[in-house]
Design a protein around this motif. Structure first.
Motif, short mmCIF file in Angstrom:
data_model
loop_
_atom_site.label_atom_id
_atom_site.label_comp_id
_atom_site.label_asym_id
_atom_site.label_seq_id
_atom_site.Cartn_x
_atom_site.Cartn_y
_atom_site.Cartn_z
N UNK A 99 0.82 -1.20 0.00
CA UNK A 99 0.00 0.00 0.00
C UNK A 99 0.86 1.26 0.00
N UNK A 100 1.95 1.24 0.75
CA UNK A 100 2.86 2.40 0.78
C UNK A 100 3.53 2.61 -0.57
N UNK A 101 3.92 1.55 -1.22
CA UNK A 101 4.56 1.68 -2.54
C UNK A 101 3.58 2.25 -3.56
N UNK A 102 2.33 1.82 -3.53
CA UNK A 102 1.33 2.37 -4.44
C UNK A 102 1.11 3.85 -4.17
N UNK A 103 1.09 4.25 -2.89
CA UNK A 103 0.97 5.68 -2.56
C UNK A 103 2.12 6.47 -3.16
N UNK A 104 3.35 5.98 -2.98
CA UNK A 104 4.51 6.70 -3.51
C UNK A 104 4.48 6.73 -5.03
N UNK A 105 4.11 5.61 -5.66
CA UNK A 105 4.05 5.57 -7.13
C UNK A 105 2.99 6.52 -7.65
N UNK A 106 1.85 6.60 -6.97
CA UNK A 106 0.78 7.50 -7.38
C UNK A 106 1.24 8.95 -7.31
N UNK A 107 1.90 9.30 -6.22
CA UNK A 107 2.39 10.67 -6.05
C UNK A 107 3.46 11.02 -7.09
N UNK A 108 4.39 10.12 -7.27
CA UNK A 108 5.52 10.38 -8.18
C UNK A 108 5.04 10.48 -9.63
N UNK A 109 4.17 9.57 -10.04
CA UNK A 109 3.72 9.58 -11.44
C UNK A 109 2.98 10.86 -11.76
N UNK A 110 2.11 11.32 -10.84
CA UNK A 110 1.36 12.54 -11.09
C UNK A 110 2.26 13.77 -11.07
N UNK A 111 3.20 13.82 -10.12
CA UNK A 111 4.05 15.01 -9.97
C UNK A 111 5.07 15.13 -11.09
#
Length: 580
Positions: free
Chosen positions: A463-475
């Motif tokens: 779940x933490x990795x998906x959060x980081x991936x979601x933030x990074x991809x959008x930013x």
């Protein structure tokens, strides 16, 4: 005083743990009562004498112990012998005669006889085994949340295995230590635990089940060794399977492994009994039927327990399923974003040893709550921004609602609990900074709590990795000249922000894991955003558009000139005609 404070602290911690895990403790108690009932029936139906089997004695044998009658037993029509309490039935060092042996049999077959010492010995062993099992389950680093249904399944499976071993040895066919493993369903249970809950849970169950068989089989070593070897083999065989049809191959492999294990045990024990072919055939049948039955029980257990097995996750990762097709049609930007997040999360989880398949599926579905109001999210907007016409508070309400809607849809679809957790936790309880800053410009006293997501920070590594991936991809879409070095610095800044705001406090990510995750992200994004060479005669579409407009304007000017010239000629001819 200090000692009293320490005692109070210990009691407080212990009480808090019991309050938090009361349902688990209640389940363990219920399981212990159930296995104690099986143990009672096992002892009550056994021919035991002072904790020893009647098979340990025969006529003419030199007794290796004294056997004292624990009570009076009167004569019956079928057996006219009488036994008096305190009578020495056999004496150590003396041969067992017919009368002695008949009295031993009468004592063993008496329905009123129950060997309490053996019963309580078994109870003590089972209690220690249960406590060790609980402690291992509570403190081993599983890397995920342990739900109650996993405990229930494993307790039921343990009872199943224990009862099969306890009562199987009472039959004539399976009384031999080499034939008893044929009817013990330990491999079947291990396969299901491994597929449904992972390898670590399966290994733990293997050890506990093997010791349970050791006790139920009256401390016979061969069933214990065969059980633990067969179960460990089953766990390893299904470790990397991804399709249901692979279970057939796993069944054949397990049958072969069981044959090898049985041969090794026979050779080590220096046994050459006549029923060896039957034992080998039975071991092979046990392995094969365990895999086939596990395949049959897998689908209903997946749905009943709502687990994220590898087979179910592979089915959910099919992008042609109705949910993903609807997401692609109604929110194409979100769909593309989810695919990229899935690639990032899967790659990062492989690097840190987390469950990459859970992360990939969770990333696919993490934004399904955006389908109903897709036009309010920037990745789906083509020109106009819906939020320009509404105030920031209303915008935040719409943005926050996609998490709640996503969880509701996930429950309606009966998605696995791990995937639902990723949907609920992929934003944590972070502040929606864009609208918070916009609202703060209008009202400096506005509270950040009004602009905070209502979820909880990630509780698992996936779940933490998906959060980081979601933030990074959008930013990273907004980053100019996204070279590898710029991506590295930018992603590190995003990671630091998540750490500072406490979004990674509840998961088990380490600094080493964070470095590996960042490296995986940089590698993928650098390849995605890399500069491309311009091929010869390749034109910019914008320049082509300008050239086309210019050429159209020139052609329009020429056409206009020709029309004017034609009009002038027509006027001259008309004038000539009128003059004529």
């Amino acid at each position: 005083m200090k000692k009293n404070n320490n005692n109070r602290r210990t009691v407080s911690v212990f009480g808090g743990y019991i309050k938090k895990h009361w349902h688990l403790i209640l389940l363990i108690a219920a399981g212990y009562i159930a296995v104690s009932a099986v143990n009672f029936l096992n002892i009550a139906t056994s021919q035991t004498i002072a904790s020893f089997s009647l098979d340990d004695f025969e006529l003419g044998q030199i007794a290796d112990r004294d056997i004292i009658a624990p009570r009076d037993i009167g004569a019956t029509y079928d057996n006219p012998l009488t036994v008096q309490k305190g009578e020495r039935i056999i004496r150590k060092g003396f041969a067992i005669e017919r009368e002695n042996y008949d009295k031993l049999r009468k004592l063993a077959e008496s329905p009123a006889y129950f060997d309490y010492r053996k019963f309580f010995n078994n109870e003590l062993f089972l209690l220690i085994l249960g406590v060790v099992w609980f402690l291992l389950f509570a403190f081993l680093p599983f890397g995920r949340k342990i739900f109650l249904n996993e405990w229930v399944l494993q307790v039921v499976f343990f009872l199943f295995v224990y009862a099969a071993a306890a009562f199987g040895r009472k039959t004539g066919t399976f009384s031999s230590p080499y034939m008893l493993p044929v009817i013990i369903p330990s491999a079947f249970c291990t396969l299901l635990v491994s597929i449904l809950y992972g390898q670590l849970s399966s290994v733990l169950f293997c050890a506990v089940a093997a010791f349970g068989v050791y006790n139920a089989a009256d401390w016979a070593l061969i069933p214990f060794l065969f059980t633990i070897l067969s179960c460990f083999a089953a766990t390893n065989i299904v470790r990397r399977i991804e399709r249901r049809i692979d279970m057939v191959v796993a069944s054949l492999l397990l049958a072969l492994v069981n044959i090898v294990c049985m041969i090794v045990l026979i050779v080590i024990d220096n046994e050459s009994f006549q029923r060896m072919p039957a034992a080998l055939a039975g071991a092979a049948f046990n392995g094969f039927i365990s895999g086939i039955l596990a395949l049959g029980f897998l689908t209903p257990l997946e749905l009943l327990l709502n687990t994220a097995s590898v087979f179910r996750l592979m089915d959910l990762s099919d992008l042609n399923n109705p949910t993903m097709r609807r997401l692609m049609l109604s929110a194409s930007g979100t769909y593309t974003h989810s695919l990229m997040v899935a690639q990032l999360a899967e790659s990062a989880c492989r690097e840190i040893g987390a469950n990459s398949l859970v992360a990939r599926v969770g990333a696919y579905y993490h934004d399904i709550g955006k389908m109903d109001q897709s036009e309010y999210f920037v990745e789906n907007q083509t020109g106009t921004n819906k939020h320009d016409d509404i105030n920031p508070s209303l915008s935040v309400a719409v943005i926050k609602s996609h998490v709640k809607r996503g969880v509701e849809k996930a429950h309606q679809m009966h998605l696995p609990r791990q995937v639902i957790d990723i949907i609920a936790e992929h934003h944590g309880n972070s502040v929606i900074s864009y609208f918070y800053n916009a609202a703060k410009e209008k009202d400096p006293n506005v509270s950040p709590e009004e602009f905070r997501y209502t979820g909880t920070p990630p509780t698992s590594r996936e779940s933490a990795v998906v959060m980081l991936a979601d933030t990074v991809e959008a930013a990273c879409r907004t980053l100019e000249n996204p070279s590898a070095s710029r991506l590295d610095k930018f992603i590190q800044m995003l990671f630091n922000a998540k750490v500072e705001h406490g979004q990674l406090d509840n998961c088990d990510l380490t600094f080493r894991d964070m470095a590996k995750i960042k490296g995986a992200f940089v590698q993928l994004l650098a390849g995605y955003y890399h500069n491309r060479i311009e091929y010869p005669n390749q034109k910019n579409p914008d320049e082509d558009r300008k050239e086309n407009k210019a050429s159209d304007k020139k052609s329009d000017d020429k056409t206009g000139d020709k029309k004017d010239e034609k009009k002038q000629n027509d006027k001259k001819s008309d004038a000539g005609k009128s003059n004529g």
